[in-house]
Write a protein that holds these residues in place. Structure first.
Motif, PDB file in Angstrom:
ATOM      1  N   GLU A   1       0.833  -1.198   0.000  1.00  0.00           N
ATOM      2  CA  GLU A   1       0.000   0.000   0.000  1.00  0.00           C
ATOM      3  C   GLU A   1       0.868   1.249   0.000  1.00  0.00           C
ATOM      4  N   TYR A   2       0.531   2.187  -0.873  1.00  0.00           N
ATOM      5  CA  TYR A   2       1.106   3.526  -0.830  1.00  0.00           C
ATOM      6  C   TYR A   2       0.205   4.326   0.094  1.00  0.00           C
ATOM      7  N   ILE A   3       0.689   4.683   1.280  1.00  0.00           N
ATOM      8  CA  ILE A   3      -0.146   5.256   2.330  1.00  0.00           C
ATOM      9  C   ILE A   3      -0.687   6.628   1.942  1.00  0.00           C
ATOM     10  N   GLY A   4      -1.948   6.835   2.266  1.00  0.00           N
ATOM     11  CA  GLY A   4      -2.554   8.142   2.083  1.00  0.00           C
ATOM     12  C   GLY A   4      -4.065   8.040   2.107  1.00  0.00           C
ATOM     13  N   GLU A   5      -4.730   9.080   2.592  1.00  0.00           N
ATOM     14  CA  GLU A   5      -6.188   9.120   2.607  1.00  0.00           C
ATOM     15  C   GLU A   5      -6.650  10.553   2.784  1.00  0.00           C
ATOM     16  N   ASN A   6      -7.954  10.749   2.576  1.00  0.00           N
ATOM     17  CA  ASN A   6      -8.589  12.058   2.775  1.00  0.00           C
ATOM     18  C   ASN A   6      -7.884  13.169   1.989  1.00  0.00           C
ATOM     19  N   THR A   7      -7.469  12.860   0.781  1.00  0.00           N
ATOM     20  CA  THR A   7      -6.809  13.837  -0.077  1.00  0.00           C
ATOM     21  C   THR A   7      -7.865  14.752  -0.692  1.00  0.00           C
ATOM     22  N   THR A   8      -7.728  16.052  -0.508  1.00  0.00           N
ATOM     23  CA  THR A   8      -8.768  16.992  -0.932  1.00  0.00           C
ATOM     24  C   THR A   8      -8.319  17.916  -2.057  1.00  0.00           C
ATOM     25  N   ASP A   9      -7.220  17.600  -2.682  1.00  0.00           N
ATOM     26  CA  ASP A   9      -6.705  18.386  -3.797  1.00  0.00           C
ATOM     27  C   ASP A   9      -6.644  17.486  -5.035  1.00  0.00           C
ATOM     28  N   VAL A  10      -7.244  17.941  -6.130  1.00  0.00           N
ATOM     29  CA  VAL A  10      -7.315  17.109  -7.335  1.00  0.00           C
ATOM     30  C   VAL A  10      -5.929  16.717  -7.828  1.00  0.00           C
ATOM     31  N   GLN A  11      -5.001  17.665  -7.830  1.00  0.00           N
ATOM     32  CA  GLN A  11      -3.658  17.357  -8.317  1.00  0.00           C
ATOM     33  C   GLN A  11      -2.988  16.304  -7.429  1.00  0.00           C
ATOM     34  N   ALA A  12      -3.198  16.395  -6.111  1.00  0.00           N
ATOM     35  CA  ALA A  12      -2.616  15.403  -5.204  1.00  0.00           C
ATOM     36  C   ALA A  12      -3.215  14.026  -5.450  1.00  0.00           C
ATOM     37  N   CYS A  13      -4.493  13.967  -5.782  1.00  0.00           N
ATOM     38  CA  CYS A  13      -5.131  12.690  -6.111  1.00  0.00           C
ATOM     39  C   CYS A  13      -4.518  12.101  -7.381  1.00  0.00           C
ATOM     40  N   GLU A  14      -4.256  12.971  -8.364  1.00  0.00           N
ATOM     41  CA  GLU A  14      -3.622  12.518  -9.608  1.00  0.00           C
ATOM     42  C   GLU A  14      -2.225  11.969  -9.334  1.00  0.00           C
ATOM     43  N   VAL A  15      -1.506  12.651  -8.446  1.00  0.00           N
ATOM     44  CA  VAL A  15      -0.158  12.186  -8.082  1.00  0.00           C
ATOM     45  C   VAL A  15      -0.232  10.823  -7.401  1.00  0.00           C
ATOM     46  N   ALA A  16      -1.197  10.644  -6.506  1.00  0.00           N
ATOM     47  CA  ALA A  16      -1.353   9.363  -5.816  1.00  0.00           C
ATOM     48  C   ALA A  16      -1.705   8.252  -6.795  1.00  0.00           C
ATOM     49  N   ALA A  17      -2.617   8.531  -7.731  1.00  0.00           N
ATOM     50  CA  ALA A  17      -2.995   7.531  -8.729  1.00  0.00           C
ATOM     51  C   ALA A  17      -1.796   7.166  -9.605  1.00  0.00           C
ATOM     52  N   LEU A  18      -0.992   8.166  -9.949  1.00  0.00           N
ATOM     53  CA  LEU A  18       0.210   7.902 -10.747  1.00  0.00           C
ATOM     54  C   LEU A  18       1.183   7.020  -9.975  1.00  0.00           C
ATOM     55  N   GLU A  19       1.363   7.302  -8.687  1.00  0.00           N
ATOM     56  CA  GLU A  19       2.270   6.488  -7.874  1.00  0.00           C
ATOM     57  C   GLU A  19       1.802   5.036  -7.828  1.00  0.00           C
ATOM     58  N   LEU A  20       0.510   4.822  -7.676  1.00  0.00           N
ATOM     59  CA  LEU A  20      -0.033   3.460  -7.657  1.00  0.00           C
ATOM     60  C   LEU A  20       0.179   2.779  -9.015  1.00  0.00           C
ATOM     61  N   SER A  21       0.032   3.536 -10.086  1.00  0.00           N
ATOM     62  CA  SER A  21       0.287   2.993 -11.422  1.00  0.00           C
ATOM     63  C   SER A  21       1.750   2.591 -11.584  1.00  0.00           C
ATOM     64  N   LEU A  22       2.647   3.444 -11.099  1.00  0.00           N
ATOM     65  CA  LEU A  22       4.078   3.126 -11.171  1.00  0.00           C
ATOM     66  C   LEU A  22       4.420   1.924 -10.295  1.00  0.00           C
ATOM     67  N   LEU A  23       3.716   1.769  -9.178  1.00  0.00           N
ATOM     68  CA  LEU A  23       3.922   0.608  -8.316  1.00  0.00           C
ATOM     69  C   LEU A  23       3.512  -0.669  -9.037  1.00  0.00           C
ATOM     70  N   ILE A  24       2.362  -0.647  -9.687  1.00  0.00           N
ATOM     71  CA  ILE A  24       1.907  -1.808 -10.465  1.00  0.00           C
ATOM     72  C   ILE A  24       2.929  -2.155 -11.536  1.00  0.00           C
ATOM     73  N   GLN A  25       3.419  -1.133 -12.228  1.00  0.00           N
ATOM     74  CA  GLN A  25       4.413  -1.343 -13.279  1.00  0.00           C
ATOM     75  C   GLN A  25       5.692  -1.948 -12.718  1.00  0.00           C
ATOM     76  N   ALA A  26       6.156  -1.433 -11.576  1.00  0.00           N
ATOM     77  CA  ALA A  26       7.398  -1.934 -10.972  1.00  0.00           C
ATOM     78  C   ALA A  26       7.252  -3.384 -10.525  1.00  0.00           C
ATOM     79  N   LEU A  27       6.119  -3.724  -9.948  1.00  0.00           N
ATOM     80  CA  LEU A  27       5.890  -5.111  -9.523  1.00  0.00           C
ATOM     81  C   LEU A  27       5.913  -6.055 -10.719  1.00  0.00           C
ATOM     82  N   ALA A  28       5.297  -5.632 -11.815  1.00  0.00           N
ATOM     83  CA  ALA A  28       5.268  -6.463 -13.017  1.00  0.00           C
ATOM     84  C   ALA A  28       6.661  -6.629 -13.609  1.00  0.00           C
TER      85      ALA A  28
END
Length: 320
Positions: free
Chosen positions: A68-95
């Motif tokens: 898990e990439y820790i984080g919750e209650n993010t109220t800024d759209v750009q920060a949400c995009e950054v979090a989604a990108l990090e999760l995408s990069l995590l999926i890519q790295a695992l693969a």
């Protein structure tokens, strides 16, 4: 749990939600570094590489893992995009590294606190990417005020992507019905006791009654054909699951948090039972640390030892 421990648990859960205290910690280097030392027992580090390396070592020891990439209650759209990108990069790295793992996250980290459709968009994009490389996603459960929204988004996404699982909290009185309602949804069910401070009329406190409800939910999920992650560090529950032979049912596993009861994880794994370790990484470790102390007050003693360097141990080394 004694009356004093119960009061302490309530206090720690309240502290966890204090954004002003969190901000003060983050802006005060000396305090930040001290608490970060305590968090190191439960969080692999602040970078993706930290989670990947700890995860690889556990996989090599015979454990399954969830990251898990820790984080919750993010109220800024750009920060949400950054979090989604990090999760995408995590999926890519695992693969790329061929590390078999799940990827877990809070929907409020990727948009739920702003707009449910934003969270849904990110969830389905991640599910599509993960499906292509054989990785399962897992949606965590948050405060009860978000439960309806989380389940609504999950059910919509899981209808299109079977590689998404959901977490349910035993402490909530509504969970038995929620589990019934999830009958048509194919995703895995992760059952936890629950770490959030909730209204008393909506919950059952830590007790033998809560343990019994936990076992009832596990049985209910298995009988309905779900794959089930039994997420607990309660040895009495683990022993009862083994006694009732549920652990031998298809798709059933134990799951435990990184740094919590590695002795029990090792015992169960060495006995031949499937055990998954839930690892976290990222900068948002403050809330996570507070919850780990709140759910088991003696963890405060370990935190003090870690802050003073007396008890600092790379917890992954405790797993056998």
């Amino acid at each position: 749990m004694s009356s004093l421990e119960k009061k302490f648990t309530v206090a720690m859960k309240s502290i966890a939600r204090r954004s002003d205290l969190k901000a003060y910690v983050e802006k005060t280097p000396a305090i930040y570094q001290l608490l970060q030392s305590a968090a190191a027992k439960y969080v692999t580090g602040e970078k993706r590489q930290d989670g990947l390396e700890a995860g690889r070592r556990l996989v090599d020891k015979g454990y399954a893992i969830s990251l898990e990439y820790i984080g919750e209650n993010t109220t800024d759209v750009q920060a949400c995009e950054v979090a989604a990108l990090e999760l995408s990069l995590l999926i890519q790295a695992l693969a790329e590294r061929k590390i078999p793992a799940r990827v877990s996250f809070d929907l409020s980290h990727i948009g739920l606190s702003i707009d449910g459709e934003l969270a849904y968009k990110h969830l389905t994009a991640l599910a599509s990417q993960a499906q292509q490389v054989g990785i399962e996603l897992f949606v965590s459960m948050e405060e009860s005020a978000k439960t309806d929204s989380i389940l609504w988004i999950y059910e919509r996404a899981a209808a299109a992507y079977a590689n998404i699982g959901i977490t349910l909290q035993t402490q909530l009185n509504r969970t038995t019905q929620d589990l019934n309602d999830l009958q048509p949804v194919p995703g895995r069910i992760r059952i936890v006791k629950g770490a959030y401070q909730e209204p008393e009329q909506q919950t059952i406190p830590r007790s033998s009654a809560l343990n019994e409800r936990y076992l009832q939910l596990v049985e209910q999920a298995i009988r309905k054909g779900h794959r089930v992650s039994i997420a607990t560090h309660d040895e009495s529950i683990a022993d009862e699951v083994i006694k009732r032979e549920w652990i031998h049912e298809p798709g059933v596993e134990f799951e435990m948090l990184y740094g919590i009861r590695p002795d029990l994880s090792s015992r169960l794994k060495n006995a031949g039972y499937p055990v998954r370790i839930y690892l976290t990484y990222g900068h948002e470790w403050y809330l996570y640390l507070c919850h780990r102390i709140a759910e088991y007050p003696p963890n405060l003693f370990q935190a003090v030892l870690d802050i003073t360097d007396v008890g600092m141990v790379d917890s992954v080394l405790d797993y056998e």
